[in-house]
Design a protein around this motif. Structure first.
Motif, short mmCIF file in Angstrom:
data_model
loop_
_atom_site.label_atom_id
_atom_site.label_comp_id
_atom_site.label_asym_id
_atom_site.label_seq_id
_atom_site.Cartn_x
_atom_site.Cartn_y
_atom_site.Cartn_z
N PRO A 8 0.88 -1.34 0.10
CA PRO A 8 -0.08 0.05 0.04
C PRO A 8 0.74 1.31 0.06
N VAL A 10 1.81 4.88 1.59
CA VAL A 10 1.70 5.37 2.94
C VAL A 10 2.35 6.54 2.83
N LYS A 11 1.87 7.57 3.88
CA LYS A 11 2.55 8.88 4.05
C LYS A 11 3.66 8.86 5.09
N THR A 21 6.08 15.95 4.36
CA THR A 21 5.80 14.72 4.22
C THR A 21 6.34 14.03 2.78
N ARG A 25 5.71 3.45 -0.66
CA ARG A 25 5.15 2.16 -0.79
C ARG A 25 5.88 1.30 0.40
N LYS A 26 5.05 0.34 1.02
CA LYS A 26 5.61 -0.61 1.73
C LYS A 26 5.25 -1.99 1.69
N ARG A 28 3.59 -4.88 3.33
CA ARG A 28 2.88 -5.17 4.60
C ARG A 28 3.24 -6.59 5.24
N ARG A 34 4.08 0.22 12.02
CA ARG A 34 4.31 1.50 11.42
C ARG A 34 5.62 1.55 11.03
N LYS A 51 7.76 9.47 10.64
CA LYS A 51 6.74 8.23 10.90
C LYS A 51 5.48 8.28 10.19
N GLU A 52 5.19 6.81 10.04
CA GLU A 52 4.00 6.47 9.05
C GLU A 52 2.91 7.36 9.34
N ASP A 53 2.17 7.72 8.68
CA ASP A 53 0.82 8.37 8.92
C ASP A 53 -0.35 7.61 8.10
N ARG A 54 -1.50 7.33 8.64
CA ARG A 54 -2.42 6.54 7.94
C ARG A 54 -3.71 7.40 7.67
#
Length: 54
Positions: A8, A10-11, A21, A25-26, A28, A34, A51-54
């Motif tokens: 997915p 990710v920001k 920001t 992509r990471k 999963r 995170r 840090k990953e922000d969802r």
């Protein structure tokens, strides 16, 4: 399509409080937690944790 489920978008948000920001992509399956990466923040003009922000 399976591409969006496994990797997915990710920001990554700066912890310096600048609001800058990165978008990436990471995988999963390999990284279910995170993400935390140390990257350059051009507003703060130094490397900080993002840090990953969802």
């Amino acid at each position: 399509m399976a591409r969006n489920e496994i990797r997915p978008i990710v920001k990554l948000k700066s912890t310096a409080g600048t609001g800058y920001t990165y978008v990436t992509r990471k995988n999963r399956r390999n990284d279910p937690d995170r993400m935390v990466l140390r990257k350059y923040d051009p507003i703060a003009r130094r490397h900080v944790e993002f840090k990953e922000d969802r």
